[in-house]
Design a protein around this motif. Structure first.
Motif, PDB file in Angstrom:
ATOM      1  N   THR A 163       0.834  -1.201   0.000  1.00  0.00           N
ATOM      2  CA  THR A 163       0.000   0.000   0.000  1.00  0.00           C
ATOM      3  C   THR A 163       0.872   1.255   0.000  1.00  0.00           C
ATOM      4  N   SER A 164       1.932   1.232   0.808  1.00  0.00           N
ATOM      5  CA  SER A 164       2.857   2.373   0.858  1.00  0.00           C
ATOM      6  C   SER A 164       3.481   2.636  -0.498  1.00  0.00           C
ATOM      7  N   LEU A 165       3.860   1.576  -1.207  1.00  0.00           N
ATOM      8  CA  LEU A 165       4.472   1.735  -2.521  1.00  0.00           C
ATOM      9  C   LEU A 165       3.498   2.343  -3.528  1.00  0.00           C
ATOM     10  N   ILE A 166       2.241   1.919  -3.485  1.00  0.00           N
ATOM     11  CA  ILE A 166       1.230   2.494  -4.389  1.00  0.00           C
ATOM     12  C   ILE A 166       1.059   3.981  -4.101  1.00  0.00           C
ATOM     13  N   MET A 167       0.994   4.315  -2.818  1.00  0.00           N
ATOM     14  CA  MET A 167       0.868   5.726  -2.442  1.00  0.00           C
ATOM     15  C   MET A 167       2.077   6.534  -2.905  1.00  0.00           C
ATOM     16  N   LEU A 168       3.284   5.974  -2.753  1.00  0.00           N
ATOM     17  CA  LEU A 168       4.505   6.646  -3.201  1.00  0.00           C
ATOM     18  C   LEU A 168       4.488   6.884  -4.709  1.00  0.00           C
ATOM     19  N   GLU A 193       5.899  -9.311  -9.648  1.00  0.00           N
ATOM     20  CA  GLU A 193       5.735 -10.701  -9.211  1.00  0.00           C
ATOM     21  C   GLU A 193       5.948 -10.884  -7.716  1.00  0.00           C
ATOM     22  N   ASN A 194       6.563  -9.919  -7.059  1.00  0.00           N
ATOM     23  CA  ASN A 194       6.819 -10.042  -5.621  1.00  0.00           C
ATOM     24  C   ASN A 194       5.707  -9.472  -4.746  1.00  0.00           C
ATOM     25  N   PHE A 195       4.662  -8.888  -5.373  1.00  0.00           N
ATOM     26  CA  PHE A 195       3.514  -8.418  -4.592  1.00  0.00           C
ATOM     27  C   PHE A 195       2.685  -9.616  -4.165  1.00  0.00           C
ATOM     28  N   PHE A 196       2.257  -9.604  -2.925  1.00  0.00           N
ATOM     29  CA  PHE A 196       1.510 -10.737  -2.362  1.00  0.00           C
ATOM     30  C   PHE A 196       0.004 -10.562  -2.554  1.00  0.00           C
ATOM     31  N   ASN A 197      -0.512  -9.351  -2.241  1.00  0.00           N
ATOM     32  CA  ASN A 197      -1.956  -9.099  -2.313  1.00  0.00           C
ATOM     33  C   ASN A 197      -2.398  -8.987  -3.766  1.00  0.00           C
ATOM     34  N   GLU A 198      -3.373  -9.802  -4.165  1.00  0.00           N
ATOM     35  CA  GLU A 198      -3.764  -9.868  -5.571  1.00  0.00           C
ATOM     36  C   GLU A 198      -4.358  -8.553  -6.075  1.00  0.00           C
ATOM     37  N   GLU A 199      -5.223  -7.911  -5.246  1.00  0.00           N
ATOM     38  CA  GLU A 199      -5.833  -6.653  -5.671  1.00  0.00           C
ATOM     39  C   GLU A 199      -4.784  -5.555  -5.815  1.00  0.00           C
ATOM     40  N   LEU A 200      -3.866  -5.472  -4.859  1.00  0.00           N
ATOM     41  CA  LEU A 200      -2.806  -4.464  -4.931  1.00  0.00           C
ATOM     42  C   LEU A 200      -1.877  -4.741  -6.115  1.00  0.00           C
ATOM     43  N   LYS A 201      -1.718  -6.005  -6.445  1.00  0.00           N
ATOM     44  CA  LYS A 201      -0.917  -6.364  -7.618  1.00  0.00           C
ATOM     45  C   LYS A 201      -1.593  -5.863  -8.896  1.00  0.00           C
ATOM     46  N   HIS A 202      -2.925  -6.014  -8.980  1.00  0.00           N
ATOM     47  CA  HIS A 202      -3.667  -5.519 -10.146  1.00  0.00           C
ATOM     48  C   HIS A 202      -3.526  -4.001 -10.279  1.00  0.00           C
ATOM     49  N   ILE A 203      -3.649  -3.303  -9.160  1.00  0.00           N
ATOM     50  CA  ILE A 203      -3.545  -1.838  -9.183  1.00  0.00           C
ATOM     51  C   ILE A 203      -2.136  -1.416  -9.603  1.00  0.00           C
ATOM     52  N   THR A 204      -1.136  -2.080  -9.056  1.00  0.00           N
ATOM     53  CA  THR A 204       0.257  -1.761  -9.414  1.00  0.00           C
ATOM     54  C   THR A 204       0.517  -2.036 -10.885  1.00  0.00           C
ATOM     55  N   SER A 205      -0.030  -3.125 -11.401  1.00  0.00           N
ATOM     56  CA  SER A 205       0.115  -3.443 -12.814  1.00  0.00           C
ATOM     57  C   SER A 205      -0.489  -2.343 -13.687  1.00  0.00           C
ATOM     58  N   GLU A 261     -12.219  -3.615 -12.830  1.00  0.00           N
ATOM     59  CA  GLU A 261     -13.223  -4.082 -11.876  1.00  0.00           C
ATOM     60  C   GLU A 261     -13.584  -3.004 -10.860  1.00  0.00           C
ATOM     61  N   PRO A 262     -14.882  -2.764 -10.647  1.00  0.00           N
ATOM     62  CA  PRO A 262     -15.320  -1.768  -9.668  1.00  0.00           C
ATOM     63  C   PRO A 262     -14.778  -2.022  -8.265  1.00  0.00           C
ATOM     64  N   GLU A 263     -14.547  -3.311  -7.927  1.00  0.00           N
ATOM     65  CA  GLU A 263     -14.003  -3.630  -6.609  1.00  0.00           C
ATOM     66  C   GLU A 263     -12.630  -2.979  -6.414  1.00  0.00           C
ATOM     67  N   LEU A 264     -11.873  -2.882  -7.500  1.00  0.00           N
ATOM     68  CA  LEU A 264     -10.551  -2.257  -7.424  1.00  0.00           C
ATOM     69  C   LEU A 264     -10.674  -0.751  -7.244  1.00  0.00           C
ATOM     70  N   HIS A 265     -11.766  -0.161  -7.760  1.00  0.00           N
ATOM     71  CA  HIS A 265     -12.017   1.271  -7.532  1.00  0.00           C
ATOM     72  C   HIS A 265     -12.127   1.549  -6.042  1.00  0.00           C
ATOM     73  N   THR A 266     -12.864   0.663  -5.356  1.00  0.00           N
ATOM     74  CA  THR A 266     -13.061   0.835  -3.914  1.00  0.00           C
ATOM     75  C   THR A 266     -11.741   0.732  -3.164  1.00  0.00           C
ATOM     76  N   ILE A 267     -10.924  -0.254  -3.531  1.00  0.00           N
ATOM     77  CA  ILE A 267      -9.640  -0.437  -2.851  1.00  0.00           C
ATOM     78  C   ILE A 267      -8.732   0.759  -3.095  1.00  0.00           C
ATOM     79  N   LEU A 268      -8.693   1.237  -4.342  1.00  0.00           N
ATOM     80  CA  LEU A 268      -7.852   2.396  -4.649  1.00  0.00           C
ATOM     81  C   LEU A 268      -8.346   3.639  -3.918  1.00  0.00           C
TER      82      LEU A 268
END
Length: 624
Positions: A465-470, A488-500, A523-530
């Motif tokens: 999450t910190s990396l996405i914010m950065l 490939e080293n991101f563990f959380n699948e949703e955060l991996k999608h956002i980073t991609s 996916e709208p679910e990713l909108h919520t997470i972001l």
């Protein structure tokens, strides 16, 4: 959800739809600094905790946690799909969408069906209101007590008693016969060369989906003809198992009342709405399905089943109630006097009398006990045991453990059965209800989501999450994260999608705007997470220091994995299980030990110079 629209089209719609203006249709917002505040529409509160950020175009409630974009707001508030939310916003902004939303896997099939159904609604309605041949059907409507305003609201119509009237109408308006056949208006003859009208001399009930689009028709005969009711066949837009009649008119009232009244027939629902009982929907003569329940779940968690008084109606209500209970609903049962359907009862007795029936409706479990008493099922020991077992099996479907226990104890009390005996019986038949996964949900997606849920509060989640914010705060970190850490080293699948998505946007535009990133996420679910991530205060501390701390975390994690794997290989080698190390055993063992010591030394150096990740603030005030 699949990507129904291009990223550019989503971005165009989002940029044209000011989230403050859209939310203000439903929530009274007051400006405070950079943001707007109001009472959350998704939960009851007295102090405003619902915040809208116009600069970043997202909302966040610090009370219940709901968050997202203008698309997800409409989806959650109005209970509509992502596609329909985009359509609604595009229509309001005057933006033309390709192929009615560019639905995948349907080619050009969907849009013509909507056009054809919409045309024939007007066609049948015009016949009903304007032709002398319709006198008989108008007399029927009047006899049932349906007034002109209701006819207009539900757009009732009449199909001419002809074999080719609808076919001629379709050809006159240049509709393709194949598409008209797919819509169910006409039927292909056995010779395969010509068609005839499906609906002839029938009262027409247009069937709307929850977004208000006409997807099919129900048609009632006025003669002694079978079948009495004839529905449109299934098509790319119509499936009775996924449609509740009247939901397009009822959904806002259901959300207000926090309750849905479920009936069976078209006229039952129509009459309820005519009398102001507008939180009523119907199943159109089919069995209740999981898809029906999903529709209701969007708006409420309590349902009232109004059933036919015959034995078949009681069996149907029993099955439907159990399905609702398994999905966490409170269920009440209204049993009208014998031989009386809801339409007739409302016309004869009025709104207040019907609502009195709803108010005094039995809880489902009390209803089952009452039926058992009236049928004499409780007069024998074996009968009583059978009734108890039947009700307990239904109660065990309640997903909430506390509510389930309370309900079972109440049932036992009414049947004078000791609590200890209940516990033994429940244990014997298996007292924990199974959590069901929807048939349509991909098992790999379930596994992926479970993996993400497990890591939600882990160190990995915090660092990612910190990396996405950065990266969003300072785009120069995007290539650094990509090259030095890697997706490939991101563990959380949703955060991996956002980073991609961040990587992809940066590769094309050399910078990433938050609004563009929302549009890039399928996916709208990713909108919520972001939106949740963006509602957190920016990372506290020096950005370079934070990045170095995150980088060290991943390096430590990699070293730990290498050490673990090396230990396993050494153990296998010593036990003789690793065939790949048989040649030059002494040299390979030394290599393994050397690798182990190097990685262990590297890990210790990381620990000594541990630059951790600064804390993140989740206080509401820092959102401003």
């Amino acid at each position: 959800m699949a990507q129904f629209f291009s990223k550019d089209k989503l971005a165009e719609v989002q940029q044209a739809s000011n989230i403050v203006n859209v939310v203000s249709r439903y929530v009274s917002l007051k400006n405070r600094g950079k943001n707007y505040f109001g009472l959350c529409p998704f939960h009851n509160e007295k102090t405003p905790s619902f915040t809208v950020n116009p600069d970043r175009q997202f909302y966040k409630c610090f009370g219940c946690g709901e968050s997202g974009t203008v698309f997800t707001f409409l989806m959650k508030h109005n209970g509509i799909s992502f596609v329909d939310a985009v359509r609604e916003l595009a229509g309001a902004a005057g933006i033309v969408l390709p192929n009615e939303g560019g639905l995948k896997n349907s080619g050009n099939e969907v849009s013509p069906l909507y056009d054809i159904n919409s045309h024939f609604v007007k066609y049948y309605n015009g016949i009903l209101l304007g032709e002398n041949k319709s006198i008989k059907v108008r007399d029927y409507i009047k006899k049932r007590g349906i007034n002109n305003k209701t006819v207009e609201k539900f757009q009732l119509g009449f199909s001419r008693p002809s074999w080719d009237a609808s076919l001629s109408e379709a050809l006159a308006h240049k509709f393709k016969v194949e598409s008209v056949e797919n819509a169910g208006i006409v039927v292909r003859k056995k010779d395969g060369r010509s068609h005839y009208d499906r609906f002839r001399g029938r009262l027409m009930f247009p069937i709307f989906n929850d977004a208000g689009n006409v997807v099919g028709f129900g048609a009632r005969t006025l003669e002694n003809e079978q079948p009495k009711y004839l529905n449109s066949p299934e098509s790319a837009v119509f499936n009775k198992r996924r449609i509740l009649y009247g939901l397009n008119f009822a959904k806002e009232a259901i959300a207000r009342q926090k309750e849905a009244i479920l009936m069976e027939g078209y006229t039952d629902v129509i009459m309820a709405h005519q009398y102001g009982i507008d939180w009523t929907v119907g199943v159109m003569g089919t069995s209740l399905t999981e898809d029906h329940i999903k529709l209701v779940t969007r708006y409420c968690s309590q349902v009232v089943l109004v059933l036919d008084s015959d034995e078949a109606g009681i069996r149907s209500a029993d099955k439907s109630a159990c399905m609702f209970i398994e999905n966490g609903f409170d269920v009440k049962i209204v049993k009208l006097p014998s031989g009386c359907d809801p339409c007739d009862y409302i016309v004869s007795n009025g709104k207040d009398a019907f609502l009195k029936q709803v108010e005094n409706a039995d809880d489902f479990f009390d209803f089952k006990l009452k039926i058992a008493k009236t049928t004499g099922a409780l007069e024998s020991v074996s009968g009583k045991a059978k009734v108890f077992n039947d009700i307990i099996l239904a109660a065990m479907k309640i997903p909430d453990i506390l509510r389930r226990r309370i309900q079972i104890n109440e049932i036992a009390g009414k049947l004078n059965i000791a609590e200890a005996d209940i516990v033994k019986h429940v244990e014997k038949i298996g007292g924990v209800p199974k959590r069901m996964v929807p048939e349509t949900e991909n098992p790999s997606r379930v596994k992926s989501r479970q993996r993400s849920d497990l890591g939600k509060f882990s160190a990995s989640h915090h660092v990612e999450t910190s990396l996405i914010m950065l990266m969003l705060a300072d785009n120069r970190f995007i290539p650094m994260v990509k090259d030095e850490i890697g997706l490939e080293n991101f563990f959380n699948e949703e955060l991996k999608h956002i980073t991609s998505a961040i990587f992809d946007e940066y590769a094309v535009h050399s910078n990433v705007e938050v609004s563009a990133l929302f549009s890039a996420l399928a996916e709208p679910e990713l909108h919520t997470i972001l939106a949740d991530i963006m509602s957190i205060d920016s990372v506290i501390g020096d950005n370079d220091q934070i990045f170095n701390g995150c980088l060290k975390y991943f390096k430590r994690k990699k070293s730990r994995n290498v050490i673990r794997k090396t230990k396993e290989q050494t153990k296998d080698f010593q036990s003789g299980n690793n065939k790949s190390l048989e040649d030059d055993e002494h040299g390979n063992l030394n290599k393994l030990l050397d690798k182990f010591h190097k990685e262990n030394k590297r890990l210790q150096s990381f620990k000594r110079g541990r630059g951790g990740v600064s804390g993140l603030s989740n206080r509401p005030e820092v959102f401003m």
